[in-house]
Design a protein around this motif. Sequence first.
Motif, short mmCIF file in Angstrom:
data_model
loop_
_atom_site.label_atom_id
_atom_site.label_comp_id
_atom_site.label_asym_id
_atom_site.label_seq_id
_atom_site.Cartn_x
_atom_site.Cartn_y
_atom_site.Cartn_z
N VAL A 15 0.81 -1.13 0.03
CA VAL A 15 0.08 0.04 -0.11
C VAL A 15 0.87 1.28 0.01
N TYR A 16 2.02 1.29 0.69
CA TYR A 16 2.61 2.37 0.97
C TYR A 16 3.56 2.74 -0.55
N PHE A 17 4.42 1.66 -0.95
CA PHE A 17 4.95 1.97 -1.97
C PHE A 17 3.95 1.93 -3.61
N GLY A 18 2.77 1.40 -3.31
CA GLY A 18 1.83 1.59 -4.36
C GLY A 18 1.32 2.96 -4.46
N THR A 19 1.13 3.70 -3.26
CA THR A 19 0.52 4.96 -3.32
C THR A 19 1.86 6.14 -3.82
N LEU A 20 2.72 5.54 -3.58
CA LEU A 20 3.99 6.14 -4.10
C LEU A 20 4.17 6.16 -5.45
N ALA A 21 3.97 5.05 -5.91
CA ALA A 21 4.14 4.71 -7.58
C ALA A 21 2.95 5.44 -8.18
N LEU A 22 1.87 5.53 -7.53
CA LEU A 22 0.62 6.15 -8.14
C LEU A 22 0.68 7.63 -8.23
N GLN A 23 1.18 8.13 -6.95
CA GLN A 23 1.64 9.65 -7.11
C GLN A 23 2.58 9.90 -7.98
N ALA A 24 3.46 9.21 -8.23
CA ALA A 24 4.75 9.35 -9.29
C ALA A 24 3.98 9.24 -10.89
N ALA A 25 3.08 8.31 -10.83
CA ALA A 25 2.63 8.29 -12.13
C ALA A 25 1.66 9.44 -12.55
N ILE A 26 0.93 10.16 -11.60
CA ILE A 26 0.00 11.12 -11.49
C ILE A 26 1.08 12.44 -11.81
N ILE A 27 2.03 12.71 -11.31
CA ILE A 27 3.12 13.66 -11.36
C ILE A 27 3.59 13.79 -12.87
#
Length: 70
Positions: A15-27
């Motif tokens: 969940v932690y790294f998944g949300t980081l990856a999602l944030q990076a993808a959005i950026i």
Amino acid sequence: MAFALWAVGGFIFVVYFGTLALQAAIILLQLAIVVVTWSLRVLAGLAAMIWLAVFDRRALGSAWRQGLAG
């Protein structure tokens, strides 16, 4: 008990790294949209200049002088 700890730890990790990856993808998506819109604006400006150069040289000269004058 050990499996439960591993499962909870793994879940938190995903969940932690998944949300980081999602944030990076959005950026990166936002950056790509900005680059595409900037490129389209530049291409539209170039197309307008070419159109004027080919079909109406007097208007191009007038626009060029007005642009240089401020």
